[in-house]
Design a protein around this motif. Structure first.
Motif, PDB file in Angstrom:
ATOM      1  N   TYR A 274     -53.368 -60.309  29.206  1.00  0.00           N
ATOM      2  CA  TYR A 274     -52.505 -60.191  28.033  1.00  0.00           C
ATOM      3  C   TYR A 274     -51.617 -58.969  28.256  1.00  0.00           C
ATOM      4  O   TYR A 274     -52.123 -57.871  28.522  1.00  0.00           O
ATOM      5  CB  TYR A 274     -53.330 -59.998  26.757  1.00  0.00           C
ATOM      6  CG  TYR A 274     -53.921 -61.268  26.217  1.00  0.00           C
ATOM      7  CD1 TYR A 274     -53.130 -62.204  25.559  1.00  0.00           C
ATOM      8  CD2 TYR A 274     -55.279 -61.543  26.348  1.00  0.00           C
ATOM      9  CE1 TYR A 274     -53.665 -63.387  25.059  1.00  0.00           C
ATOM     10  CE2 TYR A 274     -55.830 -62.715  25.844  1.00  0.00           C
ATOM     11  CZ  TYR A 274     -55.013 -63.632  25.202  1.00  0.00           C
ATOM     12  OH  TYR A 274     -55.552 -64.801  24.715  1.00  0.00           O
ATOM     13  N   VAL A 275     -50.293 -59.162  28.178  1.00  0.00           N
ATOM     14  CA  VAL A 275     -49.364 -58.043  28.342  1.00  0.00           C
ATOM     15  C   VAL A 275     -48.367 -58.024  27.194  1.00  0.00           C
ATOM     16  O   VAL A 275     -48.119 -59.052  26.545  1.00  0.00           O
ATOM     17  CB  VAL A 275     -48.603 -58.113  29.693  1.00  0.00           C
ATOM     18  CG1 VAL A 275     -49.567 -58.092  30.868  1.00  0.00           C
ATOM     19  CG2 VAL A 275     -47.698 -59.339  29.754  1.00  0.00           C
ATOM     20  N   ASP A 276     -47.792 -56.846  26.934  1.00  0.00           N
ATOM     21  CA  ASP A 276     -46.752 -56.736  25.915  1.00  0.00           C
ATOM     22  C   ASP A 276     -45.649 -57.741  26.201  1.00  0.00           C
ATOM     23  O   ASP A 276     -45.274 -57.954  27.370  1.00  0.00           O
ATOM     24  CB  ASP A 276     -46.169 -55.323  25.899  1.00  0.00           C
ATOM     25  CG  ASP A 276     -47.190 -54.285  25.419  1.00  0.00           C
ATOM     26  OD1 ASP A 276     -48.252 -54.688  24.915  1.00  0.00           O
ATOM     27  OD2 ASP A 276     -46.913 -53.077  25.566  1.00  0.00           O
ATOM     28  N   ALA A 277     -45.114 -58.362  25.157  1.00  0.00           N
ATOM     29  CA  ALA A 277     -44.163 -59.460  25.302  1.00  0.00           C
ATOM     30  C   ALA A 277     -42.967 -59.110  26.174  1.00  0.00           C
ATOM     31  O   ALA A 277     -42.458 -59.946  26.919  1.00  0.00           O
ATOM     32  CB  ALA A 277     -43.694 -59.923  23.926  1.00  0.00           C
ATOM     33  N   GLU A 278     -42.518 -57.856  26.129  1.00  0.00           N
ATOM     34  CA  GLU A 278     -41.335 -57.470  26.915  1.00  0.00           C
ATOM     35  C   GLU A 278     -41.592 -57.485  28.412  1.00  0.00           C
ATOM     36  O   GLU A 278     -40.648 -57.449  29.213  1.00  0.00           O
ATOM     37  CB  GLU A 278     -40.842 -56.093  26.481  1.00  0.00           C
ATOM     38  CG  GLU A 278     -41.838 -54.967  26.729  1.00  0.00           C
ATOM     39  CD  GLU A 278     -41.396 -53.652  26.113  1.00  0.00           C
ATOM     40  OE1 GLU A 278     -40.521 -53.004  26.716  1.00  0.00           O
ATOM     41  OE2 GLU A 278     -41.925 -53.294  25.054  1.00  0.00           O
ATOM     42  N   TYR A 279     -42.866 -57.540  28.824  1.00  0.00           N
ATOM     43  CA  TYR A 279     -43.209 -57.566  30.252  1.00  0.00           C
ATOM     44  C   TYR A 279     -43.704 -58.953  30.688  1.00  0.00           C
ATOM     45  O   TYR A 279     -44.169 -59.108  31.821  1.00  0.00           O
ATOM     46  CB  TYR A 279     -44.310 -56.547  30.559  1.00  0.00           C
ATOM     47  CG  TYR A 279     -43.869 -55.111  30.425  1.00  0.00           C
ATOM     48  CD1 TYR A 279     -43.306 -54.427  31.506  1.00  0.00           C
ATOM     49  CD2 TYR A 279     -44.006 -54.434  29.218  1.00  0.00           C
ATOM     50  CE1 TYR A 279     -42.898 -53.106  31.387  1.00  0.00           C
ATOM     51  CE2 TYR A 279     -43.598 -53.114  29.080  1.00  0.00           C
ATOM     52  CZ  TYR A 279     -43.042 -52.457  30.175  1.00  0.00           C
ATOM     53  OH  TYR A 279     -42.635 -51.143  30.051  1.00  0.00           O
ATOM     54  N   ALA A 280     -43.609 -59.951  29.804  1.00  0.00           N
ATOM     55  CA  ALA A 280     -44.275 -61.226  30.062  1.00  0.00           C
ATOM     56  C   ALA A 280     -43.438 -62.249  30.830  1.00  0.00           C
ATOM     57  O   ALA A 280     -43.976 -63.241  31.316  1.00  0.00           O
ATOM     58  CB  ALA A 280     -44.723 -61.844  28.733  1.00  0.00           C
ATOM     59  N   ALA A 281     -42.147 -62.029  30.961  1.00  0.00           N
ATOM     60  CA  ALA A 281     -41.315 -63.015  31.653  1.00  0.00           C
ATOM     61  C   ALA A 281     -41.644 -63.052  33.146  1.00  0.00           C
ATOM     62  O   ALA A 281     -41.782 -61.998  33.781  1.00  0.00           O
ATOM     63  CB  ALA A 281     -39.846 -62.687  31.452  1.00  0.00           C
ATOM     64  N   PRO A 282     -41.778 -64.249  33.731  1.00  0.00           N
ATOM     65  CA  PRO A 282     -42.020 -64.345  35.174  1.00  0.00           C
ATOM     66  C   PRO A 282     -40.961 -63.571  35.947  1.00  0.00           C
ATOM     67  O   PRO A 282     -39.768 -63.640  35.632  1.00  0.00           O
ATOM     68  CB  PRO A 282     -41.938 -65.840  35.454  1.00  0.00           C
ATOM     69  CG  PRO A 282     -42.325 -66.479  34.154  1.00  0.00           C
ATOM     70  CD  PRO A 282     -41.762 -65.591  33.094  1.00  0.00           C
ATOM     71  N   GLY A 283     -41.403 -62.814  36.947  1.00  0.00           N
ATOM     72  CA  GLY A 283     -40.484 -62.029  37.760  1.00  0.00           C
ATOM     73  C   GLY A 283     -40.239 -60.622  37.245  1.00  0.00           C
ATOM     74  O   GLY A 283     -39.535 -59.837  37.903  1.00  0.00           O
ATOM     75  N   THR A 284     -40.805 -60.281  36.079  1.00  0.00           N
ATOM     76  CA  THR A 284     -40.654 -58.921  35.545  1.00  0.00           C
ATOM     77  C   THR A 284     -41.160 -57.904  36.558  1.00  0.00           C
ATOM     78  O   THR A 284     -42.262 -58.036  37.093  1.00  0.00           O
ATOM     79  CB  THR A 284     -41.424 -58.758  34.219  1.00  0.00           C
ATOM     80  OG1 THR A 284     -40.899 -59.672  33.267  1.00  0.00           O
ATOM     81  CG2 THR A 284     -41.290 -57.348  33.681  1.00  0.00           C
ATOM     82  N   GLU A 285     -40.346 -56.898  36.824  1.00  0.00           N
ATOM     83  CA  GLU A 285     -40.714 -55.877  37.806  1.00  0.00           C
ATOM     84  C   GLU A 285     -41.363 -54.676  37.123  1.00  0.00           C
ATOM     85  O   GLU A 285     -41.269 -54.499  35.903  1.00  0.00           O
ATOM     86  CB  GLU A 285     -39.472 -55.436  38.583  1.00  0.00           C
ATOM     87  CG  GLU A 285     -38.845 -56.561  39.407  1.00  0.00           C
ATOM     88  CD  GLU A 285     -37.642 -56.095  40.192  1.00  0.00           C
ATOM     89  OE1 GLU A 285     -37.190 -54.954  39.992  1.00  0.00           O
ATOM     90  OE2 GLU A 285     -37.141 -56.894  41.020  1.00  0.00           O
ATOM     91  N   GLY A 286     -42.022 -53.866  37.948  1.00  0.00           N
ATOM     92  CA  GLY A 286     -42.587 -52.623  37.434  1.00  0.00           C
ATOM     93  C   GLY A 286     -43.908 -52.793  36.718  1.00  0.00           C
ATOM     94  O   GLY A 286     -44.250 -52.004  35.838  1.00  0.00           O
ATOM     95  N   VAL A 287     -44.678 -53.835  37.073  1.00  0.00           N
ATOM     96  CA  VAL A 287     -45.979 -54.072  36.452  1.00  0.00           C
ATOM     97  C   VAL A 287     -47.071 -53.788  37.479  1.00  0.00           C
ATOM     98  O   VAL A 287     -46.970 -54.183  38.649  1.00  0.00           O
ATOM     99  CB  VAL A 287     -46.094 -55.519  35.940  1.00  0.00           C
ATOM    100  CG1 VAL A 287     -47.510 -55.814  35.466  1.00  0.00           C
ATOM    101  CG2 VAL A 287     -45.093 -55.751  34.816  1.00  0.00           C
ATOM    102  N   ALA A 288     -48.107 -53.076  37.046  1.00  0.00           N
ATOM    103  CA  ALA A 288     -49.201 -52.721  37.941  1.00  0.00           C
ATOM    104  C   ALA A 288     -50.529 -52.855  37.199  1.00  0.00           C
ATOM    105  O   ALA A 288     -50.576 -52.898  35.967  1.00  0.00           O
ATOM    106  CB  ALA A 288     -49.024 -51.301  38.462  1.00  0.00           C
ATOM    107  N   VAL A 289     -51.602 -52.913  37.970  1.00  0.00           N
ATOM    108  CA  VAL A 289     -52.947 -52.908  37.399  1.00  0.00           C
ATOM    109  C   VAL A 289     -53.625 -51.619  37.828  1.00  0.00           C
ATOM    110  O   VAL A 289     -53.590 -51.237  39.007  1.00  0.00           O
ATOM    111  CB  VAL A 289     -53.770 -54.125  37.866  1.00  0.00           C
ATOM    112  CG1 VAL A 289     -55.207 -54.037  37.333  1.00  0.00           C
ATOM    113  CG2 VAL A 289     -53.121 -55.425  37.380  1.00  0.00           C
TER     114      VAL A 289
END
Length: 377
Positions: A341-356
């Motif tokens: 589950y991620v914040d909606a602004e980061y949910a679009a496929p291809g969104t950059e700058g996401v890490a675990v």
């Protein structure tokens, strides 16, 4: 003192095959027989045989059985045709998910609800409580009446056809029919949970071992292997299927999980009344206007494996933007994958700058649409 785990009718057989056993939802179940990766790939390319006898079967009968299900669950089950099955959910009055279910309509006045092992008693208690006022419906605990075997994978139709004269070609996805398999009376279902074609066989516990042996023999030349819970989890993860206790909880609604399609506000019975309706109408509106978080797929750029509960962060700032609900190495993709589950602004496929955040290290991940894997039909 804790209760000893329950054992399925196939327990001795699993141990004889050298299975690694584990306690799962109060049941002693096979985790793996050898390599979980090999078991996973066998299902993707050939066939695998599973013992799912820990699942909970609950039968509803009577002229008001359909109306009781319409009131108790989020779906319009009274509209289900005999011989068909439907994926649905049972929610509390806040719209929180108590369990996700498969419901089979066996006859005009007979339904079978199949619940997850961990929630079977909760579902049984809820249905029994909600049956008040439905004098024309009876709820019966049938968990001891069934063993459940599943054959999954591209070779599964051929394997099963060699053991039955039931019309498998005419058996649609999410349907079930009574038949005889290797001389054993069974409800033959075709719902699948692995992303592959497959069949589930509900039989009397006393017939389970003979049926397992017959399936094993029939599938020998097709590469059928016994499979445990471990590869069942990686298969459903690749197929983007939610798991209760991970993607689905009492703190999430079907709309939060992107599964609002299972909620039917227009029902055939009860004037559309059902448990949780008001809360779910609010959740539907929220999901349409401004969902706070969405369920997405994540594919690793590196090799480190995410696990449930790990924070999803914005790379650079380290701001927490979500949480992993399921994660594992994907044998099919050859990379670690996760559902989160991620914040909606980061949910679009291809969104950059996401890490675990994996033990303090921010590992880069690609946001993708679910599922990770879809078979070629």
């Amino acid at each position: 003192m804790t209760d000893a785990p329950r054992r399925t009718a196939l327990d001795a057989l699993h141990r004889g095959l050298g299975a690694t056993m584990t306690d799962f939802a109060g049941w002693d179940m096979p985790l793996r027989y050898g390599s979980e990766r090999d078991e996973h790939l066998a299902v993707r390319t050939r066939a695998g045989l599973f013992d799912l006898s820990h699942m909970g079967e609950i039968t509803l009968t009577g002229p008001e059985a359909g109306a009781l299900l319409d009131y108790s669950l989020v779906g319009n089950l009274s509209a289900l045709a005999p011989g068909r099955a439907r994926y649905t959910m049972i929610c509390d009055d806040r719209g929180g998910i108590l369990d996700d279910l498969i419901v089979y309509r066996l006859a005009d006045e007979e339904f079978m609800v199949v619940a997850n092992a961990s929630n079977a008693q909760v579902v049984l208690d809820a249905l029994t409580e909600r049956a008040a006022g439905f004098e024309g419906a009876a709820v019966r605990d049938d968990r001891e009446a069934y063993a459940l075997l599943a054959v999954q994978g591209p070779e599964s139709p051929g394997i099963l056809k060699s053991l039955t004269d039931a019309d498998l070609d005419g058996l649609k996805y999410y349907a079930g029919l009574p038949g005889t398999v290797a001389g054993v009376s069974a409800l033959i279902a075709r719902t699948g949970y692995t992303g592959e074609d497959g069949f589930e066989l509900f039989v009397a516990p006393g017939d389970a071992e003979a049926l397992w042996q017959a399936l094993t023999e029939a599938g020998k030349d097709a590469g059928l292997v016994p499979c445990g819970l471990s590869c069942r989890d990686t298969l459903r993860l690749e197929a983007g299927m939610p798991l209760y206790g991970h993607e689905l909880t009492t703190d999430t609604t079907p709309f939060d999980a992107g599964l609002g399609r299972v909620v039917k506000f227009e029902k055939t019975t009860n004037d559309g009344r059902f448990v949780g309706r008001e809360a779910l109408e609010a959740a539907a509106k929220r999901a349409e206007e401004a969902p706070p978080r969405k369920l997405v797929g994540l594919i690793a750029e590196g090799r480190r494996v995410p696990r449930a509960g790990y924070p999803v962060v914005a790379a650079g700032s380290g701001t927490v933007i979500g949480e992993v609900t399921s994660g594992a190495p994907s044998p099919t993709l050859g990379k670690p994958v996760a559902i989160a589950y991620v914040d909606a602004e980061y949910a679009a496929p291809g969104t950059e700058g996401v890490a675990v955040d994996i033990r303090g290290s921010h590992e880069p991940y690609e946001v993708v649409a679910l599922p990770f894997y879809k078979r070629q039909r």
